[in-house]
Design a protein around this motif. Structure first.
Motif, PDB file in Angstrom:
ATOM      1  N   PRO A 114       0.806  -1.228   0.000  1.00  0.00           N
ATOM      2  CA  PRO A 114       0.000   0.000   0.000  1.00  0.00           C
ATOM      3  C   PRO A 114       0.834   1.270   0.000  1.00  0.00           C
ATOM      4  O   PRO A 114       0.337   2.337  -0.368  1.00  0.00           O
ATOM      5  CB  PRO A 114      -0.839  -0.119   1.281  1.00  0.00           C
ATOM      6  CG  PRO A 114      -0.109  -1.102   2.131  1.00  0.00           C
ATOM      7  CD  PRO A 114       0.572  -2.045   1.196  1.00  0.00           C
ATOM      8  N   ALA A 115       2.116   1.149   0.387  1.00  0.00           N
ATOM      9  CA  ALA A 115       2.999   2.321   0.385  1.00  0.00           C
ATOM     10  C   ALA A 115       3.880   2.356  -0.859  1.00  0.00           C
ATOM     11  O   ALA A 115       4.698   3.270  -1.006  1.00  0.00           O
ATOM     12  CB  ALA A 115       3.881   2.311   1.639  1.00  0.00           C
ATOM     13  N   GLY A 116       3.710   1.392  -1.749  1.00  0.00           N
ATOM     14  CA  GLY A 116       4.541   1.318  -2.945  1.00  0.00           C
ATOM     15  C   GLY A 116       4.131   2.325  -4.003  1.00  0.00           C
ATOM     16  O   GLY A 116       3.028   2.904  -3.959  1.00  0.00           O
ATOM     17  N   VAL A 117       5.012   2.527  -4.980  1.00  0.00           N
ATOM     18  CA  VAL A 117       4.742   3.421  -6.103  1.00  0.00           C
ATOM     19  C   VAL A 117       4.285   2.579  -7.286  1.00  0.00           C
ATOM     20  O   VAL A 117       5.040   1.758  -7.815  1.00  0.00           O
ATOM     21  CB  VAL A 117       5.996   4.236  -6.485  1.00  0.00           C
ATOM     22  CG1 VAL A 117       5.735   5.072  -7.739  1.00  0.00           C
ATOM     23  CG2 VAL A 117       6.419   5.133  -5.331  1.00  0.00           C
ATOM     24  N   TYR A 118       3.037   2.775  -7.702  1.00  0.00           N
ATOM     25  CA  TYR A 118       2.462   2.043  -8.833  1.00  0.00           C
ATOM     26  C   TYR A 118       2.317   3.005 -10.010  1.00  0.00           C
ATOM     27  O   TYR A 118       1.807   4.116  -9.856  1.00  0.00           O
ATOM     28  CB  TYR A 118       1.127   1.412  -8.434  1.00  0.00           C
ATOM     29  CG  TYR A 118       1.317   0.250  -7.477  1.00  0.00           C
ATOM     30  CD1 TYR A 118       1.324  -1.062  -7.937  1.00  0.00           C
ATOM     31  CD2 TYR A 118       1.534   0.464  -6.116  1.00  0.00           C
ATOM     32  CE1 TYR A 118       1.528  -2.124  -7.073  1.00  0.00           C
ATOM     33  CE2 TYR A 118       1.747  -0.596  -5.243  1.00  0.00           C
ATOM     34  CZ  TYR A 118       1.736  -1.895  -5.728  1.00  0.00           C
ATOM     35  OH  TYR A 118       1.954  -2.953  -4.866  1.00  0.00           O
ATOM     36  N   LEU A 119       2.770   2.570 -11.175  1.00  0.00           N
ATOM     37  CA  LEU A 119       2.988   3.498 -12.283  1.00  0.00           C
ATOM     38  C   LEU A 119       1.821   3.632 -13.252  1.00  0.00           C
ATOM     39  O   LEU A 119       1.715   4.645 -13.943  1.00  0.00           O
ATOM     40  CB  LEU A 119       4.237   3.071 -13.061  1.00  0.00           C
ATOM     41  CG  LEU A 119       5.552   3.067 -12.274  1.00  0.00           C
ATOM     42  CD1 LEU A 119       6.684   2.535 -13.135  1.00  0.00           C
ATOM     43  CD2 LEU A 119       5.875   4.471 -11.770  1.00  0.00           C
ATOM     44  N   ASP A 120       0.960   2.626 -13.341  1.00  0.00           N
ATOM     45  CA  ASP A 120      -0.114   2.681 -14.335  1.00  0.00           C
ATOM     46  C   ASP A 120      -1.344   3.327 -13.710  1.00  0.00           C
ATOM     47  O   ASP A 120      -1.806   2.903 -12.644  1.00  0.00           O
ATOM     48  CB  ASP A 120      -0.442   1.287 -14.853  1.00  0.00           C
ATOM     49  CG  ASP A 120      -0.870   1.301 -16.306  1.00  0.00           C
ATOM     50  OD1 ASP A 120      -0.227   2.001 -17.102  1.00  0.00           O
ATOM     51  OD2 ASP A 120      -1.847   0.612 -16.643  1.00  0.00           O
ATOM     52  N   LYS A 121      -1.888   4.347 -14.375  1.00  0.00           N
ATOM     53  CA  LYS A 121      -3.023   5.094 -13.830  1.00  0.00           C
ATOM     54  C   LYS A 121      -3.886   5.602 -14.970  1.00  0.00           C
ATOM     55  O   LYS A 121      -3.434   5.686 -16.132  1.00  0.00           O
ATOM     56  CB  LYS A 121      -2.539   6.241 -12.949  1.00  0.00           C
ATOM     57  CG  LYS A 121      -1.656   7.258 -13.672  1.00  0.00           C
ATOM     58  CD  LYS A 121      -1.068   8.301 -12.720  1.00  0.00           C
ATOM     59  CE  LYS A 121       0.007   7.748 -11.827  1.00  0.00           C
ATOM     60  NZ  LYS A 121       0.680   8.791 -10.996  1.00  0.00           N
ATOM     61  N   PRO A 122      -5.156   5.940 -14.693  1.00  0.00           N
ATOM     62  CA  PRO A 122      -6.057   6.369 -15.771  1.00  0.00           C
ATOM     63  C   PRO A 122      -5.610   7.635 -16.480  1.00  0.00           C
ATOM     64  O   PRO A 122      -5.871   7.816 -17.666  1.00  0.00           O
ATOM     65  CB  PRO A 122      -7.388   6.584 -15.047  1.00  0.00           C
ATOM     66  CG  PRO A 122      -7.296   5.761 -13.818  1.00  0.00           C
ATOM     67  CD  PRO A 122      -5.866   5.788 -13.416  1.00  0.00           C
ATOM     68  N   SER A 141       3.125  -4.765 -10.011  1.00  0.00           N
ATOM     69  CA  SER A 141       3.992  -4.664  -8.840  1.00  0.00           C
ATOM     70  C   SER A 141       4.433  -3.213  -8.690  1.00  0.00           C
ATOM     71  O   SER A 141       4.443  -2.452  -9.663  1.00  0.00           O
ATOM     72  CB  SER A 141       5.218  -5.571  -8.981  1.00  0.00           C
ATOM     73  OG  SER A 141       6.037  -5.143 -10.048  1.00  0.00           O
ATOM     74  N   GLY A 142       4.783  -2.831  -7.476  1.00  0.00           N
ATOM     75  CA  GLY A 142       5.308  -1.500  -7.258  1.00  0.00           C
ATOM     76  C   GLY A 142       6.638  -1.333  -7.958  1.00  0.00           C
ATOM     77  O   GLY A 142       7.388  -2.292  -8.160  1.00  0.00           O
ATOM     78  N   ALA A 143       6.942  -0.104  -8.359  1.00  0.00           N
ATOM     79  CA  ALA A 143       8.186   0.172  -9.082  1.00  0.00           C
ATOM     80  C   ALA A 143       9.341   0.275  -8.091  1.00  0.00           C
ATOM     81  O   ALA A 143       9.282   1.054  -7.133  1.00  0.00           O
ATOM     82  CB  ALA A 143       8.055   1.463  -9.876  1.00  0.00           C
TER      83      ALA A 143
END
Length: 358
Positions: free
Chosen positions: A269-277, A311-313
């Motif tokens: 939940p604290a990770g950086v996820y790159l794909d977004k709308p 996965s988080g970056a």
């Protein structure tokens, strides 16, 4: 192909090599030349995955969209995109990523490993020398339910360059499933949400009326070929379980037989996820999605949907790698078995019966 024998015949007719892994009636098939995709998996003859009626190592719209379970890189769009151009107008699949040039490499007993080397090119001009390794095995766990297949999957991205890759690449697993008839994707949530809470974020277009909803710790999306839409679920809301449920395709007149396909994966939940709308305005500041689902406009034998895990970056120094693991379950169940099976297998109850395919 809806059957194991049909899939094998298609691959042989296309001149594509494959590796078939079997244990009793349970099986999994990998095509190294097609991005080392897991092209099929199932119990007995039924293939739980969608496969294109034509296969090739060529362009995406000429058989390159082969089906099965594949590895891509996030983000798809935005300044650091691997698929869209910098202006967002052009989209394409980099052939060095998919199908890539995967070759079998040594593996621990029971595992199959395939690796490709490439320079991932982002829309902002950055290039990242990396390798991607895809590994899979039939699970050593014996499923309690007889009509269940479980396999373990992991993919790994390694920085082959001399500079640090700082949260620019996210591993992205995409599993394509048949969608000629309506099915439902269920996202398990970390907490209860109020009715009407919009935790599913639409991509591309607004969702058609009535195709999504919330119930307890589940968000759901109905999918069927012929309509194009996509949703994502943020890392703070996803507990890392995504299910697709549809009617079984080869059970003759038994309309009470369902096929469940699930992915379970870790979410930070604290990770950086790159794909977004959207990568514009205030939405560009939001974290990306850990889980997604997509409904494609194809019809008939080209009708498919997708369940997707991110996965988080990571921050990767030279020679360092990031690994993401996913457990995939395939089960054939009666309608009255679904709720109990999901509760026991995934430790989350309350599957909403009204959201199941009719």
């Amino acid at each position: 192909m809806l059957t194991k024998l049909g899939l094998i015949a298609l691959l042989e007719a296309s001149g594509l090599a494959f590796d078939l892994v079997e244990s009793g009636s349970r099986w999994m098939l990998v095509a190294p030349g097609l991005g080392a995709r897991i092209m099929g998996a199932g119990i007995d003859e039924e293939n739980a995955f969608w496969v294109s009626p034509e296969l090739s190592q060529g362009p995406w719209d000429k058989g390159g969209n082969a089906g099965g379970m594949r590895t891509w890189l996030a983000p798809e769009s935005g300044p650091g995109a691997f698929f869209f151009s910098s202006d967002g107008l052009d989209w394409g699949v980099p052939p060095d990523l998919d199908p890539g040039n995967y070759e079998a490499i040594s593996a621990l007993t029971g595992w199959r490993n395939y690796c490709t080397v490439l320079k991932a090119s982002a829309a902002d001009g950055a290039r990242f020398p990396i390798s991607i390794t895809r590994s899979m095995r039939l699970s050593e766990k014996v499923p309690a339910h007889p009509a269940t297949l479980v396999f373990d999957f992991r993919h790994e991205v390694r920085n082959l360059g001399t500079s640090t890759v700082d949260q620019r690449i996210g591993l992205w697993s995409i599993l394509q499933l048949p969608c000629a008839e309506v099915g439902t994707v269920f996202f398990a949530l970390t907490s209860m949400h109020a009715e009407g809470d919009s935790c599913l974020r639409p991509y591309f277009v607004a969702l058609p009326p009535g195709v999504s909803g919330l119930s307890g710790k589940w968000a759901w999306l109905r999918v069927r070929g012929g309509s194009r839409y996509k949703v994502g679920l943020g890392a703070k809301d996803s507990n890392g379980t995504v299910l697709h449920i549809r009617r079984s395709s080869i059970t003759g007149s038994d309309r009470n037989s369902y096929l469940l396909v699930a992915m379970r994966f870790a979410v930070d939940p604290a990770g950086v996820y790159l794909d977004k709308p959207s990568h514009m305005g205030t939405e560009a500041l939001m974290n990306g999605d850990a889980a997604q689902a997509y409904s494609d406009p194809g019809k008939g034998d080209r009708a498919f949907c997708e369940i997707e895990a991110h996965s988080g970056a990571a921050c990767l120094g030279p020679g360092e790698s990031d690994i993401s693991e996913i457990e995939v379950t395939v089960a054939r169940l009666k309608r009255n078995e679904l709720a109990e099976y999901v509760s026991e297998r995934f430790d989350i109850g309350g599957l909403p019966p009204s959201a199941l395919p009719g």
